[in-house]
Structure formats: C-alpha cells, structure tokens
Design a protein around this motif. Structure first.
Motif, PDB file in Angstrom:
ATOM      1  N   ILE A 142       0.822  -1.091   0.035  1.00 50.22           N
ATOM      2  CA  ILE A 142      -0.111  -0.047   0.293  1.00 50.22           C
ATOM      3  C   ILE A 142       0.883   1.325  -0.396  1.00 50.22           C
ATOM      4  CG2 ILE A 142      -1.219   0.865   0.992  1.00 50.22           C
ATOM      5  CD1 ILE A 142      -2.489  -1.016   1.944  1.00 50.22           C
ATOM      6  N   VAL A 143       2.155   1.066   0.484  1.00 52.83           N
ATOM      7  CA  VAL A 143       2.498   2.432   1.062  1.00 52.83           C
ATOM      8  C   VAL A 143       3.912   2.430  -0.713  1.00 52.83           C
ATOM      9  CG1 VAL A 143       5.054   3.724   1.903  1.00 52.83           C
ATOM     10  CG2 VAL A 143       2.867   2.056   3.580  1.00 52.83           C
ATOM     11  N   ARG A 144       3.541   1.155  -1.086  1.00 48.08           N
ATOM     12  CA  ARG A 144       5.124   1.158  -2.501  1.00 48.08           C
ATOM     13  C   ARG A 144       4.306   2.038  -3.447  1.00 48.08           C
ATOM     14  NH1 ARG A 144       8.776  -0.994  -4.453  1.00 48.08           N
ATOM     15  NH2 ARG A 144       9.224  -1.748  -7.037  1.00 48.08           N
ATOM     16  N   TYR A 145       2.275   1.538  -3.662  1.00 52.86           N
ATOM     17  CA  TYR A 145       1.630   1.280  -4.702  1.00 52.86           C
ATOM     18  C   TYR A 145       0.497   2.810  -4.049  1.00 52.86           C
ATOM     19  CZ  TYR A 145       4.128  -2.428  -6.977  1.00 52.86           C
ATOM     20  OH  TYR A 145       5.207  -3.896  -7.405  1.00 52.86           O
ATOM     21  N   MET A 146       0.443   3.259  -3.126  1.00 52.75           N
ATOM     22  CA  MET A 146      -0.555   4.469  -3.292  1.00 52.75           C
ATOM     23  C   MET A 146       0.327   5.556  -2.481  1.00 52.75           C
ATOM     24  SD  MET A 146      -3.844   2.473  -2.055  1.00 52.75           S
ATOM     25  CE  MET A 146      -4.790   1.063  -2.916  1.00 52.75           C
ATOM     26  N   SER A 147       0.677   5.130  -0.680  1.00 51.54           N
ATOM     27  CA  SER A 147       1.254   6.533   0.063  1.00 51.54           C
ATOM     28  C   SER A 147       1.560   6.478   1.026  1.00 51.54           C
ATOM     29  CB  SER A 147       0.842   7.797  -0.525  1.00 51.54           C
ATOM     30  OG  SER A 147      -0.134   7.484   0.139  1.00 51.54           O
ATOM     31  N   ILE A 148       1.973   6.609   2.247  1.00 52.10           N
ATOM     32  CA  ILE A 148       1.933   6.428   3.843  1.00 52.10           C
ATOM     33  C   ILE A 148       0.798   7.054   3.793  1.00 52.10           C
ATOM     34  CG2 ILE A 148       3.702   8.284   3.951  1.00 52.10           C
ATOM     35  CD1 ILE A 148       2.953   5.553   5.642  1.00 52.10           C
ATOM     36  N   ARG A 149       0.409   8.566   3.399  1.00 52.13           N
ATOM     37  CA  ARG A 149      -1.070   8.760   3.341  1.00 52.13           C
ATOM     38  C   ARG A 149      -2.099   7.829   3.538  1.00 52.13           C
ATOM     39  NH1 ARG A 149      -2.694  14.229   3.103  1.00 52.13           N
ATOM     40  NH2 ARG A 149      -5.089  14.902   2.074  1.00 52.13           N
ATOM     41  N   SER A 150      -1.879   7.738   2.376  1.00 53.56           N
ATOM     42  CA  SER A 150      -2.920   6.116   2.094  1.00 53.56           C
ATOM     43  C   SER A 150      -3.663   4.823   3.636  1.00 53.56           C
ATOM     44  CB  SER A 150      -2.602   5.042   0.633  1.00 53.56           C
ATOM     45  OG  SER A 150      -3.083   6.030  -0.199  1.00 53.56           O
ATOM     46  N   LEU A 151      -1.786   4.715   3.856  1.00 54.76           N
ATOM     47  CA  LEU A 151      -2.046   3.618   5.050  1.00 54.76           C
ATOM     48  C   LEU A 151      -2.956   4.638   6.021  1.00 54.76           C
ATOM     49  CD1 LEU A 151      -0.431   0.560   5.750  1.00 54.76           C
ATOM     50  CD2 LEU A 151       1.275   2.054   6.181  1.00 54.76           C
ATOM     51  N   ALA A 152      -2.122   5.692   6.695  1.00 56.15           N
ATOM     52  CA  ALA A 152      -2.422   6.066   7.739  1.00 56.15           C
ATOM     53  C   ALA A 152      -3.931   6.592   7.677  1.00 56.15           C
ATOM     54  CB  ALA A 152      -2.272   7.269   7.961  1.00 56.15           C
ATOM     55  N   TYR A 153      -4.654   6.597   7.012  1.00 60.23           N
ATOM     56  CA  TYR A 153      -6.290   6.789   5.992  1.00 60.23           C
ATOM     57  C   TYR A 153      -7.014   5.326   6.753  1.00 60.23           C
ATOM     58  CZ  TYR A 153     -10.364   6.133   4.225  1.00 60.23           C
ATOM     59  OH  TYR A 153     -11.969   5.865   4.157  1.00 60.23           O
ATOM     60  N   LEU A 154      -6.115   4.485   6.684  1.00 65.65           N
ATOM     61  CA  LEU A 154      -6.480   3.160   6.674  1.00 65.65           C
ATOM     62  C   LEU A 154      -7.042   2.710   8.310  1.00 65.65           C
ATOM     63  CD1 LEU A 154      -5.306   1.036   3.603  1.00 65.65           C
ATOM     64  CD2 LEU A 154      -7.324   1.593   4.160  1.00 65.65           C
ATOM     65  N   ALA A 155      -5.690   3.091   9.130  1.00 69.34           N
ATOM     66  CA  ALA A 155      -5.410   3.030  10.034  1.00 69.34           C
ATOM     67  C   ALA A 155      -6.030   3.962  10.968  1.00 69.34           C
ATOM     68  CB  ALA A 155      -3.952   3.232  10.767  1.00 69.34           C
ATOM     69  N   VAL A 156      -6.328   4.948  10.917  1.00 72.08           N
ATOM     70  CA  VAL A 156      -7.524   5.572  11.061  1.00 72.08           C
ATOM     71  C   VAL A 156      -8.622   5.378  11.214  1.00 72.08           C
ATOM     72  CG1 VAL A 156      -7.906   7.980  11.713  1.00 72.08           C
ATOM     73  CG2 VAL A 156      -5.914   7.631  11.153  1.00 72.08           C
ATOM     74  N   SER A 157      -8.724   4.364  10.198  1.00 66.53           N
ATOM     75  CA  SER A 157      -9.923   4.134   9.836  1.00 66.53           C
ATOM     76  C   SER A 157     -10.691   3.210  10.609  1.00 66.53           C
ATOM     77  CB  SER A 157     -10.708   3.767   8.889  1.00 66.53           C
ATOM     78  OG  SER A 157     -10.591   4.881   7.355  1.00 66.53           O
ATOM     79  N   VAL A 158      -9.370   2.106  11.370  1.00 61.11           N
ATOM     80  CA  VAL A 158      -9.505   1.063  12.225  1.00 61.11           C
ATOM     81  C   VAL A 158     -10.173   1.969  13.281  1.00 61.11           C
ATOM     82  CG1 VAL A 158      -9.167  -1.175  12.546  1.00 61.11           C
ATOM     83  CG2 VAL A 158      -8.386  -0.667  10.171  1.00 61.11           C
ATOM     84  N   PHE A 159      -9.142   2.645  13.587  1.00 64.73           N
ATOM     85  CA  PHE A 159      -9.576   3.049  14.991  1.00 64.73           C
ATOM     86  C   PHE A 159     -10.355   3.662  14.802  1.00 64.73           C
ATOM     87  CE2 PHE A 159      -8.908   6.187  18.549  1.00 64.73           C
ATOM     88  CZ  PHE A 159      -8.491   5.691  18.782  1.00 64.73           C
ATOM     89  N   PHE A 160     -11.702   4.076  14.643  1.00 67.09           N
ATOM     90  CA  PHE A 160     -12.990   4.269  14.232  1.00 67.09           C
ATOM     91  C   PHE A 160     -13.291   3.468  14.411  1.00 67.09           C
ATOM     92  CE2 PHE A 160     -11.610   9.233  12.512  1.00 67.09           C
ATOM     93  CZ  PHE A 160     -11.098   9.857  13.645  1.00 67.09           C
ATOM     94  N   GLY A 161     -13.636   3.081  13.965  1.00 68.19           N
ATOM     95  CA  GLY A 161     -14.194   1.806  12.995  1.00 68.19           C
ATOM     96  C   GLY A 161     -14.857   0.684  14.695  1.00 68.19           C
ATOM     97  N   TYR A 162     -13.637   0.508  15.048  1.00 67.17           N
ATOM     98  CA  TYR A 162     -13.941  -0.300  16.465  1.00 67.17           C
ATOM     99  C   TYR A 162     -13.463   0.618  17.862  1.00 67.17           C
ATOM    100  CZ  TYR A 162     -12.410  -4.320  13.997  1.00 67.17           C
ATOM    101  OH  TYR A 162     -13.172  -5.295  13.030  1.00 67.17           O
ATOM    102  N   GLY A 163     -13.903   1.526  17.998  1.00 68.77           N
ATOM    103  CA  GLY A 163     -14.179   2.855  18.848  1.00 68.77           C
ATOM    104  C   GLY A 163     -16.050   3.640  18.985  1.00 68.77           C
TER     105      GLY A 163
END
Length: 379
Positions: free
Chosen positions: A231-252
């Motif tokens: 994901i970082v290689r073919y998208m960006s670190i910003r994309s990975l950060a978005y996914l991580a924050v999504s999980v944090f929100f979705g399980y909170g």
C-alpha cells in the motif's frame, strides 16, 4: 446457590433439572451500589448451550437453518475494494484535502466499512461463509487487507474460546481486565475514552492471555505486513494512515462498534447476553442478534432472523436493545455501567453447571400429559 460436586465420579453425580429452564435467565443481581469495583458472579454455566437444546426439542426444524452463506465473501470483496479505492484517492489524488475532511471521511466511510470487516471476520471465524475451512480463513484475510493490523486469525481463535468459556474467569478473552475495572470503573470521562480506544483494549486482552501465536496467526502477520508495504509502495503513507485511522474509528466511538458493549454488558438482572433489533442490522449483517447467535453459532446471518421467528417464545421475553447510539450513551452516562458490569463465573461453576443440571424434556412431559388427558377423557 448450586451445589458443585467437583471431584465426584460421574456415576455418583446427582443430575437435576436446570431451574433456569426454559429461558435460562439467572437469579443473580447486579449491585445497586455505584462504587462497587467488581464483576457480578454466578454459579451456573452460560445459558446458551442448554437453551439451544431446549429450542431444538421444541423446534427441530431449526436444524434446517444451519449452513453457509457465500454472499458474505462477495460483500467483503466489495467493501474491501471500496475502502482501498478511497485510500488511493486520499493518498494519491486528494493530496491537498484538509486533514479535518480526511478525518470525517475516515469516520463516516472508513470507520463504517472497518466495522463491517469485523462482522465478516466474525462470520468467517465460525466457518459460516463457505463449507471449506480454508476458504473461510482466506475470506478473513481478504477483509483484513485494508485494516493495517493483523486481526482476522487471532479474532477467530479468541472468539471461539469466548463461545466455549463465556464469562469464565481466566478463560474468556472477551472479559475486561482487572486494570480496566480498577481505573475506568464508572467515571463517564474515562468510560468515553475507553469506548474511543476500545480497539486497543481488545488487543490488550488478547495479549494478557499470554498464548503462543498459532500458525494461521503468523500467516496473518506476514500477510498484513506485506500488504501494508504494498500500500505504501503503490499508493502512499498517507493512504496507509487513512486506513489505520479508519480502523481506530470503526472499533471505537462508532455505532457499528456498539455491539461490543451491547452483547454482554449487564443491562438487566439475570440476563448476561443481549440482542439488538434495529436498522443497523441491515448493513452489519444481523450482528446484533447476539442471543440467537450464541444459541446457534451454526446459523449464518441470512437465516438468523428466521430462528427468532421460529422460536419467538424463547426470545421475546428477553430484554433487547433497539439503538446502538443509545447503548453507547447509556454505558457512558449510567453510574451502574462500566467494565465491571459483566457476569463472571469460576471454571468449577462452569463445569458443574453442565454436569449436574440437565435440560428438562418438555416434549416428553407434553406427550405424557396428552396420554393422561386421553385416558381421563375416555374413562
């Protein structure tokens, strides 16, 4: 209090009819003192195995609902594709988007989808998607792809243990830790923070079990790390950060995560499991029907409502929630709610309840009564 003949030979053990029959509600009561910092204890085993047997005695047709639902995998694939597409847009196209808008999308889109992944992982964990176990494992890995952290295989392991040892002290990984009870208790600010960070609490409980990772958990770790790198290689670190924050929100602090509180936190004396009957079940694949699921984990989400319609006399009398937002609000606002609002039992009580108490055969009693009535009528 139930007598527990632990250590007595099976042939010498006295077996009684379970006094909780047919609804399997307990006689225990939660303390009305808000300053109590301890769980509620019971000396019977969990209610679901026996309620399943009672329902099958009366409604054997329920067995026809057992099976798999491959549609779940299609929904999972679609949801995964949507989340990855949004991650690509945020990381590679909408790079000038203000962080507040990104967070809003992460909550309303990413968080909503992340909570759905958890539901699909749950179905796959019970082998309810496909008949072949391997395909269920792969379904779990597929929806784990946009979740950044390895969840699916560890959830499967610990969730099945939760079903086997519901409420058993030291064996049910779903029970809050003593530290959660001690430091969170009924403080509304700390409870709000606890709900917001519930994903971290869930991980800590698994780590507290101190179990060696199994093969599929290691595969899950390797797969997730590899996909994160891709994901970082073919998208960006910003994309990975978005996914991580999504999980944090979705399980909170999200309506889609409220079922974690709805399921087993005590809202009525004598009842340790709760269902939710609301519109959220439409998107979240009937995850709210938790009493029904614990009674019959062999039934996939597309047929679980049929179980409720067949066995209404068993489920209608039970207290149920109708609002996930209301569950979160009540949990935070009520001084009687907190991590301590859970029913717990000792392992000995778990064993003795199963060994010493049986499900009364209402069918046999009913048949015998009809025969007696027939004899009286013909006399």
């Amino acid at each position: 209090m139930a007598p527990h003949a632990i250590g007595v030979a099976p042939s010498e053990r006295i077996v009684h009819d379970d006094p909780r029959h047919p609804l399997y509600l307990g006689t225990w009561k939660q303390s009305k003192k808000a300053d109590v910092r301890d769980f509620v204890y019971d000396d019977f085993e969990e209610p679901h195995r026996k309620r399943q047997k009672a329902i099958l005695m009366k409604h054997p047709e329920v067995r026809g609902l057992y099976g798999n639902e491959p549609l779940t995998a299609f929904i999972g694939a679609l949801a995964t594709a949507v989340q990855l597409a949004v991650a690509y847009k945020i990381g590679c196209v909408w790079t000038d988007m203000h962080w507040s808008v990104v967070l809003a999308i992460a909550y309303f889109v990413g968080g909503t989808l992340s909570a759905l992944y958890g539901v699909i992982i749950h179905e796959a964990g019970h082998n309810l998607v496909f008949k072949m176990g391997l395909l269920n494992r792969l379904t779990g890995l597929m929806v784990n792809l946009p979740m950044v952290v390895p969840i699916s295989q560890s959830f499967r392991r610990y969730h099945l243990e939760h079903h086997q040892f519901q409420g058993v002290e030291g064996k049910d990984p779903d029970l809050p830790l003593d530290s959660e009870v001690k430091y969170i208790h009924n403080n509304p600010i700390l409870k709000a923070l606890w709900v917001f960070c519930y994903s971290a609490m869930y991980v800590l409980r698994g780590l507290a079990m101190k179990k060696t990772p199994q093969r599929w958990e290691l595969i899950n770790w390797a797969f997730t790390v590899f996909m994160d790198v891709m994901i970082v290689r073919y998208m960006s670190i910003r994309s990975l950060a978005y996914l991580a924050v999504s999980v944090f929100f979705g399980y909170g602090m999200h309506p889609g995560a409220a079922h974690f509180i709805q399921e087993h936190y005590i809202f009525r004396d004598g009842q340790e499991t709760y269902s939710y009957y609301g519109t959220g079940n439409i998107f979240y694949l009937n995850i709210g029907l938790h009493n029904e699921h614990h009674d019959f984990p062999q039934i996939p989400w597309t047929r679980i409502y049929k179980l409720r319609r067949i066995a209404t006399e068993f489920y209608d009398p039970l207290y149920a929630h109708t609002s996930w937002i209301g569950v979160i609000f009540l949990f935070i606002a009520s001084p009687m709610q907190g991590p301590q609002a859970r029913l717990v039992r000792k392992y000995k009580a778990h064993l003795s309840g199963r060994r010493e108490y049986r499900v009364p055969d209402d069918t046999a009693k009913s048949t015998a009564q009809k025969r007696r009535d027939s004899v009286i009528a013909s006399a």
